[in-house]
Design an enzyme around this catalytic site. Sequence first.
Site, PDB file in Angstrom:
ATOM      1  N   GLY A 129       0.776  -1.231   0.000  1.00 15.61           N
ATOM      2  CA  GLY A 129       0.000   0.000   0.000  1.00 15.61           C
ATOM      3  C   GLY A 129       0.802   1.273   0.000  1.00 15.61           C
ATOM      4  N   GLU A 144       3.954  -6.926   0.749  1.00 18.87           N
ATOM      5  CA  GLU A 144       3.395  -7.134  -0.583  1.00 18.87           C
ATOM      6  C   GLU A 144       3.335  -5.847  -1.420  1.00 18.87           C
ATOM      7  OE1 GLU A 144       0.248 -10.461   1.155  1.00 18.87           O
ATOM      8  OE2 GLU A 144      -0.400  -8.426   0.659  1.00 18.87           O
ATOM      9  N   PRO A 145       4.456  -5.266  -1.781  1.00 22.87           N
ATOM     10  CA  PRO A 145       4.410  -4.106  -2.673  1.00 22.87           C
ATOM     11  C   PRO A 145       4.071  -4.534  -4.098  1.00 22.87           C
ATOM     12  CG  PRO A 145       6.681  -4.755  -2.309  1.00 22.87           C
ATOM     13  CD  PRO A 145       5.835  -5.639  -1.426  1.00 22.87           C
ATOM     14  N   GLY A 146       3.289  -3.755  -4.775  1.00 23.60           N
ATOM     15  CA  GLY A 146       2.968  -4.022  -6.172  1.00 23.60           C
ATOM     16  C   GLY A 146       3.066  -2.754  -6.978  1.00 23.60           C
ATOM     17  N   ARG A 187      -8.881   3.925 -14.255  1.00 25.03           N
ATOM     18  CA  ARG A 187      -8.698   4.426 -12.889  1.00 25.03           C
ATOM     19  C   ARG A 187      -9.332   5.801 -12.665  1.00 25.03           C
ATOM     20  NH1 ARG A 187      -4.235   5.456 -10.737  1.00 25.03           N
ATOM     21  NH2 ARG A 187      -4.842   4.824  -8.634  1.00 25.03           N
ATOM     22  N   TYR A 199     -11.888   5.991  -9.699  1.00 19.00           N
ATOM     23  CA  TYR A 199     -11.408   6.676  -8.498  1.00 19.00           C
ATOM     24  C   TYR A 199     -11.160   8.171  -8.688  1.00 19.00           C
ATOM     25  CZ  TYR A 199      -9.865   1.813  -7.643  1.00 19.00           C
ATOM     26  OH  TYR A 199      -9.786   0.451  -7.522  1.00 19.00           O
ATOM     27  N   CYS A 202     -17.504   5.327 -25.781  1.00 16.28           N
ATOM     28  CA  CYS A 202     -18.816   5.972 -25.842  1.00 16.28           C
ATOM     29  C   CYS A 202     -19.367   6.171 -24.429  1.00 16.28           C
ATOM     30  CB  CYS A 202     -19.769   5.134 -26.696  1.00 16.28           C
ATOM     31  SG  CYS A 202     -21.298   5.989 -27.108  1.00 16.28           S
ATOM     32  N   TYR A 231      -2.119  -1.344 -12.388  1.00 13.58           N
ATOM     33  CA  TYR A 231      -3.577  -1.220 -12.431  1.00 13.58           C
ATOM     34  C   TYR A 231      -4.082  -0.531 -13.697  1.00 13.58           C
ATOM     35  CZ  TYR A 231      -2.942  -2.567  -7.617  1.00 13.58           C
ATOM     36  OH  TYR A 231      -2.566  -3.242  -6.488  1.00 13.58           O
TER      37      TYR A 231
END
Length: 433
Positions: A249, A291-293, A331, A335, A362, A391
């Site tokens: 995160g 858990e870095p992504g 995204r 968000y 559209c 992402y």
Amino acid sequence: MFVSENLTVNNKNHLVIGKNDTVELAKEFGTPLYVLDEDLIRKNCRIYKDAMDKYYGGKGLVLYANKAFCSLYTCRIVNEEGLGVDVVSGGELYTAVKAGFPMDRVYFHGNNKTDDEIEFAVENGVGNIIVDNIYELEKLNETAGKRGIIQNIMFRIKPGVDAHTHSFVQTGQIDSKFGVALENGEAFEIIEKASKMPNVRVNGVHCHIGSQIFDIEPFCKAAEVMMNFIGDLKDRLDLEIDCLNLGGGYGIMYTENDDPVPYDEYIQHVSEIVKKTAGERGVKLPFILMEPGRSIVAPAGITLYTVGGIKDIKNVRKYVSVDGGMGDNPRYIMYESEYEAVIANNADAARTEKVTIAGKCCESGDILIRDAMMPEINVGDTLAVLATGAYNYSMASNYNRIPRPAVVAVSDGKAKVVVKRETYEDIIRNDIM
């Protein structure tokens, strides 16, 4: 000058990534085009691994969060860098299996694993399965029993920590679809039940408080809560926990307004809390996982587009449309995520006008960047949206039956396709008349 360290400008005033001219990349591979800088991905992997080795004395493992960007290519890269992987679906697990990833370094997450996914994970010898609920626990015990094995499991715990981020990506509070809560006692109850089951072994506990977080304090608080929970499990159940997974995160720079903390500083501060609380509670120091992504792949990626129609609505808004949009980057519509963009073929030009960069789908909400200060833009320009390595491809869709873009990896001036561009034939492949 740019939000990612791997971007420069050459003597043609073109944007450069990984020693590759982005305008030439767009010509060679077409647009829209995802571009990943392999050298920066590897560098970020090493920053995390070196920090874990330093602050936990080698008693830890970095897990790459596959949901950020999952492919055979990324599985190979993170395996070569000595990381494990966090998978959250049968498809991500299947990719790791096909990539030849060591299953003892695979950790399987998810709040609603299907029976087929559980059986596939056990069948392939996944190292740890992170249990989310009682139904899953009972199914795992049954499945492992049929195969005559004892499956290592961990439990996803909601530590009740406010992550100070977008509500859609907060996951550590009690009102979350993920995991079991501490506040109402369900976390203790499910682990007590699991400790008496014959075919599973409680190997650890896990938490993840949210995404794109810029403060160190929430991570430190979560670590303290989890270590105290480990102390409670020892005191009340005489159960020693071997592993503590503190999730990921960590925030990255999407725009110049973002101010991320260096990743190794997170690890240093959290390690101090883990060691201090272990001493206070009289428990052994657990093997630490994280858990870095996003922070590994997002800064390493950009997306290239070709500018099409430009619509200047007098005294209202100027729209600049590109040949991609919400199909390759949803995204913003999900968000209202912010990005920065560069005219790749005029990278150093002064930003003199406010425009909204729109996609071709559209949908009125198909926006990539709203009210961006940009140089004068012309039809045919190559536009680069920055920090799109996470992402974007993984959330991409075929909305409006638009094929998904190719992914190209660059390293030391060389480029190669690692995910092929979809064709119209791919779009109809599963259709039946």
